[in-house]
Design an enzyme around this catalytic site. Structure first.
Site, PDB file in Angstrom:
ATOM      1  N   SER A  53       0.821  -1.213   0.000  1.00 26.93           N
ATOM      2  CA  SER A  53       0.000   0.000   0.000  1.00 26.93           C
ATOM      3  C   SER A  53       0.854   1.263   0.000  1.00 26.93           C
ATOM      4  O   SER A  53       2.003   1.257   0.450  1.00 26.93           O
ATOM      5  CB  SER A  53      -0.906   0.023   1.224  1.00 26.93           C
ATOM      6  OG  SER A  53      -1.749  -1.105   1.230  1.00 26.93           O
TER       7      SER A  53
HETATM    8  N1  SAH Z   1      -0.952  -4.693   3.780  1.00 27.35           N
HETATM    9  C1  SAH Z   1      -0.246  -5.147   2.593  1.00 27.35           C
HETATM   10  C2  SAH Z   1      -1.060  -4.880   1.346  1.00 27.35           C
HETATM   11  C3  SAH Z   1      -1.451  -6.147   0.775  1.00 27.35           C
HETATM   12  S1  SAH Z   1      -2.420  -6.131  -0.707  1.00 27.35           S
HETATM   13  C4  SAH Z   1       1.119  -4.518   2.505  1.00 27.35           C
HETATM   14  O1  SAH Z   1       1.384  -3.563   3.232  1.00 27.35           O
HETATM   15  O2  SAH Z   1       1.954  -5.012   1.739  1.00 27.35           O
HETATM   16  C5  SAH Z   1      -3.726  -7.219  -0.184  1.00 27.35           C
HETATM   17  C6  SAH Z   1      -3.334  -8.619   0.184  1.00 27.35           C
HETATM   18  O3  SAH Z   1      -4.532  -9.313   0.524  1.00 27.35           O
HETATM   19  C7  SAH Z   1      -2.682  -9.419  -0.933  1.00 27.35           C
HETATM   20  O4  SAH Z   1      -1.450  -9.917  -0.494  1.00 27.35           O
HETATM   21  C8  SAH Z   1      -3.689 -10.538  -1.202  1.00 27.35           C
HETATM   22  O5  SAH Z   1      -3.085 -11.761  -1.578  1.00 27.35           O
HETATM   23  C9  SAH Z   1      -4.394 -10.653   0.125  1.00 27.35           C
HETATM   24  N2  SAH Z   1      -5.706 -11.290   0.065  1.00 27.35           N
HETATM   25  C10 SAH Z   1      -6.652 -11.202  -0.907  1.00 27.35           C
HETATM   26  N3  SAH Z   1      -7.714 -11.943  -0.585  1.00 27.35           N
HETATM   27  C11 SAH Z   1      -7.462 -12.521   0.613  1.00 27.35           C
HETATM   28  C12 SAH Z   1      -8.197 -13.403   1.468  1.00 27.35           C
HETATM   29  N4  SAH Z   1      -9.418 -13.846   1.162  1.00 27.35           N
HETATM   30  N5  SAH Z   1      -7.606 -13.779   2.615  1.00 27.35           N
HETATM   31  C13 SAH Z   1      -6.372 -13.338   2.970  1.00 27.35           C
HETATM   32  N6  SAH Z   1      -5.639 -12.516   2.202  1.00 27.35           N
HETATM   33  C14 SAH Z   1      -6.181 -12.101   1.038  1.00 27.35           C
END
Ligand code: SAH
Length: 205
Positions: A53
Site C-alpha cells: 500500500s
Molecule cells: N498490507 C499489505 C497490502 C497487501 S495487498 C502490505 O502492506 O503489503 C492485499 C493482500 O490481501 C494481498 O497480499 C492478497 O493476496 C491478500 N488477500 C486477498 N484476498 C485474501 C483473502 N481472502 N484472505 C487473505 N488474504 C487475502
C-alpha cells in the site's frame, strides 16, 4: 537525494503512527527492482498481482484504527508484511492472515529478520478471520470486500474497531471505520480508497 521520511501529511497527527512509519524500513518490504522508490508515497507491485500500500494510506488506516500498546490486532491481507510491521510497533500482538503462501512466508521472514517477535502469520482465507486467537481489540483489512465479513465482526472484542475498504472489488471503495458497541455497530466513512480485492475461497501457494 534525501527526503524527509515520513513525508508531511496534513491530516496525520498521531505521533505513535508517525514514529512507527519513521522506524520501519519500507525498502525491506519491496522487491529489489522497486527499492529506489521505497520512499515515494506510492503503492508498488510485490508480485502475484498484489501491491504494497501507499504509505499515506497505511498512515491513514493505522491512525484511524487507534491501536493501544496492550492490544491484540488481526490483519487480513499480509502482502509484503509492511503494514504488519507498523502494527507490530504499536500493538502487543499482531495476527496476520494471507491467502498466497509465498507472500506470507516472505513477510514472516522479513519481520523475523527485523526482530519482531509479536507478529504471527497464517495462510488462509481472511474472510474467516483467525478464530483460535479471537477476540481481537482491533482488525485491519487491507483488501477490498463487497461486505464486511461476518466472521470478523464475531471475532471483534466488545468496543473493538475494524478498518476496512468496502465496495466494488475492481473499482474505488470507501474506507470504513466500524466500532462494535454492546448491541450494534457504528460506522464512519473515511473516504475513497483503491485496494486489490479480498478474494474468495481457497489459499494459493
Ligand atoms: N498490507 C499489505 C497490502 C497487501 S495487498 C502490505 O502492506 O503489503 C492485499 C493482500 O490481501 C494481498 O497480499 C492478497 O493476496 C491478500 N488477500 C486477498 N484476498 C485474501 C483473502 N481472502 N484472505 C487473505 N488474504 C487475502
Amino acid at each position: 537525494m534525501s527526503e524527509a521520511w515520513p513525508p508531511f501529511w496534513p491530516d496525520i497527527h498521531d505521533q505513535r503512527v508517525l514514529d512507527a512509519i519513521a522506524v520501519v524500513p519500507r525498502e525491506a518490504f519491496v522487491p529489489p527492482e522497486y527499492r529506489r522508490w521505497a520512499h515515494a508515497d506510492e503503492p508498488l507491485p510485490i508480485g502475484s498481482g498484489q501491491t504494497i500500500s501507499q504509505p499515506y494510506v497505511v498512515a491513514l488506516m493505522t491512525q484511524a484504527l487507534a491501536v493501544a500498546p496492550n492490544q491484540r490486532v488481526l490483519e487480513i491481507g499480509t502482502g509484503s508484511g509492511y503494514q504488519t510491521a507498523i502494527l507490530a510497533e504499536l500493538a502487543r500482538e499482531v495476527y496476520s492472515v494471507e491467502r498466497i503462501a509465498w507472500l506470507a512466508r516472505l513477510a514472516e521472514e522479513r519481520l523475523d529478520d527485523l526482530g519482531y517477535r509479536n507478529a504471527h502469520f497464517r495462510v488462509g482465507d481472511g474472510h474467516l478471520g483467525w478464530p483460535e486467537q479471537a477476540p481481537f481489540d482491533r482488525i485491519m483489512v487491507t483488501a477490498a470486500a463487497a461486505i464486511i465479513p461476518p466472521a470478523l465482526i464475531d471475532q471483534l472484542a466488545a468496543n473493538g474497531q475494524i478498518v476496512i475498504p468496502v465496495g466494488q472489488p475492481y473499482g474505488v471503495q470507501d474506507l470504513y471505520l466500524v466500532w462494535k458497541q454492546d448491541d450494534h455497530a457504528v460506522e464512519r466513512n473515511l473516504g475513497a480508497v483503491r485496494f486489490v480485492p479480498l478474494l474468495p475461497g481457497q489459499p494459493e501457494t
